[in-house]
Design an enzyme around this catalytic site. Structure first.
Site, PDB file in Angstrom:
ATOM      1  N   ASN A   6      -4.424  -7.198   9.190  1.00 35.56           N
ATOM      2  CA  ASN A   6      -5.091  -5.750   9.053  1.00 35.56           C
ATOM      3  C   ASN A   6      -6.227  -5.609   9.539  1.00 35.56           C
ATOM      4  OD1 ASN A   6      -5.946  -3.264   8.071  1.00 35.56           O
ATOM      5  ND2 ASN A   6      -4.442  -3.051   6.506  1.00 35.56           N
ATOM      6  N   HIS A   9     -10.004  -2.183   9.445  1.00 37.05           N
ATOM      7  CA  HIS A   9     -11.730  -2.255   9.074  1.00 37.05           C
ATOM      8  C   HIS A   9     -12.537  -2.391  10.354  1.00 37.05           C
ATOM      9  CE1 HIS A   9     -11.268  -0.995   5.227  1.00 37.05           C
ATOM     10  NE2 HIS A   9     -10.302  -2.128   4.723  1.00 37.05           N
ATOM     11  N   HIS A  42      -3.076   0.958   9.350  1.00 33.76           N
ATOM     12  CA  HIS A  42      -2.649   1.704   8.188  1.00 33.76           C
ATOM     13  C   HIS A  42      -3.348   3.230   8.927  1.00 33.76           C
ATOM     14  CE1 HIS A  42      -3.248   3.660   3.719  1.00 33.76           C
ATOM     15  NE2 HIS A  42      -2.572   4.437   4.663  1.00 33.76           N
ATOM     16  N   ARG A  44      -3.999   6.577   8.219  1.00 31.92           N
ATOM     17  CA  ARG A  44      -4.067   7.524   6.923  1.00 31.92           C
ATOM     18  C   ARG A  44      -4.107   8.978   7.383  1.00 31.92           C
ATOM     19  NH1 ARG A  44      -6.698   4.652   2.466  1.00 31.92           N
ATOM     20  NH2 ARG A  44      -6.490   6.461   1.233  1.00 31.92           N
ATOM     21  N   ARG A  48      -9.316   8.402   8.519  1.00 33.20           N
ATOM     22  CA  ARG A  48     -10.648   7.637   8.549  1.00 33.20           C
ATOM     23  C   ARG A  48     -11.078   6.652   9.235  1.00 33.20           C
ATOM     24  NH1 ARG A  48     -10.497   5.438   1.915  1.00 33.20           N
ATOM     25  NH2 ARG A  48      -9.816   7.798   1.805  1.00 33.20           N
ATOM     26  N   GLU A  69       1.178   0.766   8.228  1.00 35.93           N
ATOM     27  CA  GLU A  69       1.342   1.073   6.910  1.00 35.93           C
ATOM     28  C   GLU A  69       1.174   2.715   6.813  1.00 35.93           C
ATOM     29  OE1 GLU A  69      -1.784  -0.013   3.992  1.00 35.93           O
ATOM     30  OE2 GLU A  69      -1.570  -2.161   5.030  1.00 35.93           O
ATOM     31  N   THR A 100      -6.187   1.519  -0.825  1.00 33.60           N
ATOM     32  CA  THR A 100      -4.851   1.710  -1.462  1.00 33.60           C
ATOM     33  C   THR A 100      -4.996   1.037  -2.829  1.00 33.60           C
ATOM     34  OG1 THR A 100      -3.929   1.357   0.658  1.00 33.60           O
ATOM     35  CG2 THR A 100      -2.567   1.836  -1.277  1.00 33.60           C
ATOM     36  N   GLU A 150       6.164  -5.146  -0.795  1.00 27.35           N
ATOM     37  CA  GLU A 150       4.867  -6.117  -0.752  1.00 27.35           C
ATOM     38  C   GLU A 150       4.328  -6.155  -2.144  1.00 27.35           C
ATOM     39  OE1 GLU A 150       2.191  -4.847   2.362  1.00 27.35           O
ATOM     40  OE2 GLU A 150       0.651  -5.952   1.382  1.00 27.35           O
ATOM     41  N   HIS A 189      -3.281  -7.440  -0.442  1.00 25.26           N
ATOM     42  CA  HIS A 189      -4.530  -6.826  -1.111  1.00 25.26           C
ATOM     43  C   HIS A 189      -5.327  -7.424  -1.823  1.00 25.26           C
ATOM     44  CE1 HIS A 189      -6.735  -3.119  -2.458  1.00 25.26           C
ATOM     45  NE2 HIS A 189      -5.899  -2.484  -1.237  1.00 25.26           N
TER      46      HIS A 189
HETATM   47  N1  PXP Z   1      -1.512  -4.521   2.068  1.00 26.41           N
HETATM   48  C1  PXP Z   1      -1.459  -3.035   1.744  1.00 26.41           C
HETATM   49  C2  PXP Z   1      -0.240  -2.360   1.362  1.00 26.41           C
HETATM   50  C3  PXP Z   1      -2.776  -2.398   1.958  1.00 26.41           C
HETATM   51  O1  PXP Z   1      -2.750  -1.078   1.774  1.00 26.41           O
HETATM   52  C4  PXP Z   1      -3.930  -3.398   2.180  1.00 26.41           C
HETATM   53  C5  PXP Z   1      -5.292  -2.432   2.520  1.00 26.41           C
HETATM   54  O2  PXP Z   1      -5.177  -1.568   3.644  1.00 26.41           O
HETATM   55  C6  PXP Z   1      -3.791  -4.620   2.560  1.00 26.41           C
HETATM   56  C7  PXP Z   1      -2.604  -5.299   2.313  1.00 26.41           C
HETATM   57  C8  PXP Z   1      -4.679  -5.380   2.970  1.00 26.41           C
HETATM   58  O3  PXP Z   1      -5.772  -5.473   1.953  1.00 26.41           O
HETATM   59  P1  PXP Z   1      -7.360  -6.186   2.113  1.00 26.41           P
HETATM   60  O4  PXP Z   1      -7.818  -5.086   3.182  1.00 26.41           O
HETATM   61  O5  PXP Z   1      -7.933  -6.059   0.855  1.00 26.41           O
HETATM   62  O6  PXP Z   1      -7.002  -7.463   2.699  1.00 26.41           O
END
Ligand code: PXP
Length: 236
Positions: A6, A9, A42, A44, A48, A69, A100, A150, A189
């Site tokens: 992902n 960030h 993601h 949003r 953001r 996402e 999330t 998930e 997550h």
């Molecule tokens: N899976 C989902 C559905 C999420 O919302 C997120 C965070 O955006 C992640 C995985 C990844 O989580 P992390 O950034 O804590 O690894």
């Protein structure tokens, strides 16, 4: 075991200055060079971090699985239908949250989620639901017609000792039940370089979706290396 990286960030850092760098699209390319099996972004409602342009460019440049996402809103469904990611993961979204925070309320929103799954399916997009590791949520997810779930590993990731063990057992059970009723199970997550191995060892998980810890490590060691190190840890 597949690894979906992902890159939200990377966009968070860019948006701190509203400029052009660092670019999550470039980060995605490097993640793939490092062995990522897929890229997640993601988009949003409040934009953001990821921007519409990121999703469009990722669609053009990600040669592996692009996982969008998103919240189950009209706007996001329209965007998904236009961009056609390889899969969509539906997540709950609150404006005030840092990330999330919990799984979808599949019970309370069953009808709406079912309608959203159908719309996405009509466009040929497979759908995953981000849910808490609860039996009832898995059963209801199946009833919505979703292809995958998930399993939220946030409580596992945030706990320690005995509590972490019991949270891990909940994730294991959730994966088992998902498989049994014909849902493909993923997890994600809060996973990081220190807690990922126990989750990666769970039989039946198709893939892990990891963002923050990989981007954090990438800041210090570089994206390709950060992804390679994570791939090494989750290898069975
Ligand atoms: N899976 C989902 C559905 C999420 O919302 C997120 C965070 O955006 C992640 C995985 C990844 O989580 P992390 O950034 O804590 O690894």
């Amino acid at each position: 075991m597949i690894l979906g990286v992902n890159v939200d960030h990377v966009a968070t850092v860019r948006q701190a200055r509203r400029g052009f760098e660092p670019d999550p699209v470039t980060a995605a390319a490097l993640a793939i060079l490092g062995g990522a099996d897929g890229i997640t972004i993601h988009l949003r409602e409040d934009r953001r971090h990821a921007q519409d342009r990121d999703v469009r460019l990722l669609r053009e440049t990600v040669p592996t699985e692009l996982n969008l996402e998103m919240a189950a809103t009209k706007e996001m469904v329209r965007i998904a239908m236009e961009i056609k990611p390889d899969m969509v993961t539906l997540v709950p979204e609150k404006r005030q949250e840092l990330t999330t925070e919990g799984g979808l309320d599949v019970i309370g929103q069953k009808r709406h989620i079912k309608d959203t799954v159908k719309k996405l399916h009509d466009s040929g997009i497979p759908v995953s639901l981000f849910i808490n590791p609860q039996i009832i949520d898995i059963d209801v997810s199946k009833e919505t017609g979703a292809d995958m779930v998930e399993i939220h590993t946030g409580l596992y990731s945030d706990s320690k000792g005995k509590r972490q063990k019991s949270e891990l057992l909940r994730v294991i059970e959730a994966v088992k039940i998902s498989e049994k009723i014909g849902l493909v199970a993923n997890a994600g997550h809060g996973l990081n370089y220190y807690n990922v191995k126990q989750v990666a060892a769970i039989e039946g998980i198709r893939g892990l979706y990891i963002g923050h810890s990989i981007v954090s490590r990438a800041v210090l060691v570089g994206m390709e290396r950060a992804v390679r190190e994570m791939k090494e840890l989750i290898k069975r």
